[in-house]
Every structure is written in C-alpha cells, then in structure tokens.
Scaffold this motif. Structure first.
Motif, PDB file in Angstrom:
ATOM      1  N   THR A   1       0.833  -1.205   0.000  1.00  8.07           N
ATOM      2  CA  THR A   1       0.000   0.000   0.000  1.00  8.07           C
ATOM      3  C   THR A   1       0.864   1.251   0.000  1.00  8.07           C
ATOM      4  N   MET A   2       1.932   1.256   0.806  1.00  8.67           N
ATOM      5  CA  MET A   2       2.826   2.410   0.857  1.00  8.67           C
ATOM      6  C   MET A   2       3.474   2.650  -0.504  1.00  8.67           C
ATOM      7  N   ARG A   3       3.917   1.599  -1.161  1.00  6.03           N
ATOM      8  CA  ARG A   3       4.561   1.743  -2.470  1.00  6.03           C
ATOM      9  C   ARG A   3       3.586   2.274  -3.512  1.00  6.03           C
ATOM     10  N   LEU A   4       2.355   1.770  -3.482  1.00  3.66           N
ATOM     11  CA  LEU A   4       1.349   2.207  -4.449  1.00  3.66           C
ATOM     12  C   LEU A   4       1.033   3.694  -4.259  1.00  3.66           C
ATOM     13  N   LEU A   5       0.919   4.116  -2.994  1.00  5.04           N
ATOM     14  CA  LEU A   5       0.609   5.513  -2.712  1.00  5.04           C
ATOM     15  C   LEU A   5       1.795   6.424  -3.011  1.00  5.04           C
ATOM     16  N   SER A   6       3.007   5.939  -2.776  1.00  4.23           N
ATOM     17  CA  SER A   6       4.192   6.733  -3.112  1.00  4.23           C
ATOM     18  C   SER A   6       4.260   6.990  -4.612  1.00  4.23           C
TER      19      SER A   6
ATOM     20  N   LEU B   1       3.445  10.834   3.770  1.00  2.18           N
ATOM     21  CA  LEU B   1       4.076  11.993   3.140  1.00  2.18           C
ATOM     22  C   LEU B   1       5.534  12.131   3.562  1.00  2.18           C
ATOM     23  N   LEU B   2       5.823  11.879   4.843  1.00  5.01           N
ATOM     24  CA  LEU B   2       7.202  12.012   5.314  1.00  5.01           C
ATOM     25  C   LEU B   2       8.095  10.947   4.682  1.00  5.01           C
TER      26      LEU B   2
ATOM     27  N   GLU C   1      12.227   9.425   0.756  1.00  2.00           N
ATOM     28  CA  GLU C   1      12.608   8.577  -0.380  1.00  2.00           C
ATOM     29  C   GLU C   1      13.172   9.415  -1.521  1.00  2.00           C
ATOM     30  N   VAL C   2      12.601  10.596  -1.738  1.00  2.00           N
ATOM     31  CA  VAL C   2      13.040  11.442  -2.843  1.00  2.00           C
ATOM     32  C   VAL C   2      14.269  12.269  -2.455  1.00  2.00           C
TER      33      VAL C   2
END
Length: 446
Positions: free
Chosen positions: A112-117, A150-151, A156-157
């Motif tokens: 889920t985190m990867r999909l939202l990122s 969001l954090l 990650e970026v």
C-alpha cells in the motif's frame, strides 16, 4: 466542502491531509492518464489501496519475494491452486503455512505504501472522495497515517540527511515570517497558492508556536500532543517554508545554562576589575511649545476645519465605492489583509453559486445559460451575483461544466471551473445518472 477536482489545481498531499484532518471515512479515487487508484480511509487513516491495472496477486508476489518472505515458486504454487477454488489468496497463503498472518499484513502495508508513493508523483488527473459510514479492509491491517506516508515519500526522494528532513537530535527554532501567517481550517479544503501569506494547518501552526523556544522532535511531541510522524511532517513543511531552522551548534545540544556560584569569603574572591566608564546617554530633545492663537483670531480658521472634514468624508466615500473591502482595512500596509479577505468572501460566494447551479441542474437537466436565472428561481440573492468589489461575475457554460470568474479589469483575478464529473446524482456515468449520456431533469412528486 466536496472533495473533488483536478490535480492541476490542487496537490495530492493537500487533498490527503484534508481527508485525514476531517477524520473522514470513505474512498478517494484518483484517475490518472494510465491508471485509477482507490484509497480506502477509516476515520482519516489509510487502510487500503487498489489499482485498476495491477492485481493484488502480482503486487503481493513481488513484495513477498523482495522481502525474502516467500520464494517465487512457493507463491506461484499457492496462486495456481487459488485460481481453481473459491476464497481469497491471502487466506490460502496462511492456511498452507507459506507465511504467518502478521508477516502477510506487514507485506500488504508495504504494498500500500509503495502504491501511494507512486501516486504522489502524479501531476495530472481527477480526484473525487466518496464518503461513507464504513469501508471494507483487511482485518488487523496496521493503519497508515497521511503524515507517515508523506514524510516517507519525502525521505525517499530527498534522502534522510536532507536539510528539510527533521532528525531526532537537532534543536529547531522558529523564524520570524516576512508575511502574515493565516490559519487554514479543516473545512476549507486544500489551500490555493498564495504568495501574500503563509497558510498553515492547525498542526503546522501548533508546531510553529512551540518553536518560539528551541525544541527537538521528542519535546515537540510532548508539548503539542501530536504523534511523532505528524510532528516531523509539520516540522518538515515549516522548514520548507522557511518558518523554522536548525539551531546552530552541536546537534541535539541544549542551550548552555549559567551556574549560579556559591557564596565565598571576600578574601578568596578575584581582584575586582576596574570599573567601566559610564555610558553617556543621548541628550533628550524637547520640542518648544507653540503659543496658542488669540481667541479673536481662532474663528477665522473654522472654515478650514470644516472643509477638511468634508474632504475626508468624500475621500472615504470614493474609496468605499472603488473597493468596499478597504473600509474596514483602509491603510496601505493592510493590503495583504484586504486581499485575503477578498479571497475568503469570493470563495464563499462561489460555493453558494455552485450549490445553486447544481440544484438547478437537478431540476432542469443542465446548467442555466445566465447566472441571473438562479436568482429568478430563488436559489441565489441578487448580491451574490457580484464579487466582493461589487463587480458582476462572468458566467460561461460548456456542456456539463461551467466557468465562474471575475470581470475583466478587476483588481483581483478569480476563476473557478466546476463540472458534474463524479457527482452521484448528476454524472450520467455513475449509477445515479441516466446512463444515456443525456441529462435528465429531476421530477419532484408531492
């Protein structure tokens, strides 16, 4: 406020924060150029996400293999068995002893985190929130706060050591703003870009207020009552805006304190230093008193005082006619306050016009050609046809959408575009619509 619109006007992080701050339950759908992603919220927390063009089987297999929890051949064997029987793949994986349920829930959360990122990188698309009393999600799924999402996406970026990423050891302090700070309420929805003021959420304002005295993240958590991810993300936003900074010095070191020396005998004290020369204060200037004019002379200038009063009154009337909002905020240094007030009044009027226009659409099967028609039906007041400066709004209709904007030459630029897309009563593509492509009027039966 309805949460719907285009990603070209609103940033997705702001939209997610509005849903979280209002503690909403429902599904946020985001339709991009190549996929549609649906995010499930339970009381403001993310409990699931699905993509139209990616099956859970494909995504879960990649996550489990990448984490070293399930070998691809073992996962493929269970997936093949699942295709020949009823039930859910995740239940079958646990039943066959391939993985423990706690590990499976962790893998679902990571997916889920990867999909939202990935979704946070979208710059074009349409979004719509469908509110409900409850949503379906995997039992035991660890909810994801929007602030954590969001954090982690920012880390990650930008990388963990980026200057705007708060760490646990540094002391942070506030920076005096170079323009007014405004509080954005939860019900007001995403903030529009505004270079005249800092629009902060309640969480960002709370963290900013506590930074008047330097604190680290742990102290901010204790003093604000917010959780760590919310504090760190709000602090990140303040660092981005230039409203906060790391205190210069040793990371994590507290400000030095002076120890009060104990009383010692006079014989042991160090010899006294020579007294510093007294500081000379600047001379005090006094204005000479101007003698009053004789009583016989004063009446001669009465016409001047009366004329000045009339001139001031006329000036105020002209100012009020040109800019009604300036009456309460008349001074030149209050220009930012006047502009912020214009925006608030204009957007509130636009919201009432939107409600009236969509009610007309329900009754008549389309938007009116003229804005004045809404007054004739009693849906609007005549004063609501004008912007806060008293100039009539411009109204244009194109199919099932309308454009509301200020008149040409207005001191303030204002434009809003609304459509029936995603409206469960007006959109013909949804179940509430006719499905025929033609708008059908609403028939009211007594």
């Amino acid at each position: 406020m309805a949460i719907e619109g285009s990603l070209e006007f609103f940033q997705l992080p702001d939209i997610l924060q509005v849903v979280a701050q209002q503690g909403k339950t429902g599904i946020l759908t985001v339709q991009g150029e190549s996929d549609i992603i649906a995010i499930s919220f339970d009381r403001g927390k993310i409990v699931g996400a699905d993509a139209l063009n990616q099956t859970l089987e494909e995504a879960l297999g990649e996550v489990l293999a990448g984490q070293g929890l399930v070998a691809p051949p073992a996962f493929a064997a269970v997936a093949a068995e699942h295709r020949t029987r009823d039930g859910r793949l995740i239940d079958l994986l646990v039943q066959r002893g391939v993985i423990e349920r706690s590990q499976l829930l962790g893998a679902l959360r990571l997916h889920t985190m990867r999909l939202l990122s990935e979704l946070l990188h979208w710059r074009k698309g349409e979004f719509k929130f469908y509110s409900g009393e409850e949503v379906s999600y995997e039992e035991g799924f660890p909810p994801i706060s929007v602030d954590e999402l969001l954090l982690r996406s920012v880390e990650e970026v930008a990388g963990e050591g980026h200057p705007t990423i708060p760490d646990s050891r540094s002391i942070y302090e506030s920076v005096p703003p170079d323009r007014p700070i405004r509080l954005r309420r939860e019900e007001e929805g995403p903030a529009l870009p505004d270079s005249r003021a800092f629009w902060l959420t309640e969480g960002e304002k709370s963290v900013y207020d506590h930074l008047a005295v330097g604190h680290n993240v742990a102290a901010l958590v204790r003093k604000s009552g917010l959780d760590e991810y919310k504090v760190r993300y709000n602090l990140h936003r303040l660092l981005e805006l230039g409203l906060a900074r790391r205190r210069v010095g040793l990371p994590g070191a507290a400000a030095p304190t002076r120890a009060v020396p104990a009383a010692v005998p006079a014989a042991e004290t160090a010899p006294a230093r020579p007294a510093s020369p007294p500081v000379q204060s600047a001379p005090v200037l006094t204005m000479p008193r101007i003698p009053e004019a004789p009583a016989a002379v004063q009446p001669r200038y009465g016409w001047l005082a009366a004329g000045t009063g009339v001139a001031v009154g006329l000036a105020l009337l002209v100012l009020l006619a040109r800019n009604p909002l300036s009456m309460g905020l008349p001074f030149p240094w209050q220009v930012s306050e006047r502009e912020a007030l214009f925006d608030q009044v204009a957007f509130a009027t636009a919201a009432r016009i939107d409600d009236a226009a969509k009610t007309w659409h329900l009754l008549e099967g389309g938007f009116p050609d003229r804005l004045e028609a809404l007054v004739g039906l009693g849906l609007l007041e005549p004063r609501e046809l004008e912007d806060p400066l008293g100039r009539p709004f411009l109204w244009e209709v194109e199919g099932d959408a309308y454009q509301l904007s200020t008149s040409e030459g207005s001191l303030h630029a204002f434009s809003v575009r609304e459509a029936v897309t995603g409206h469960f009563l007006l959109d013909p593509d949804l179940e509430g619509g006719s499905g025929s492509g033609e708008a059908q009027p609403l028939v009211l039966l007594d």
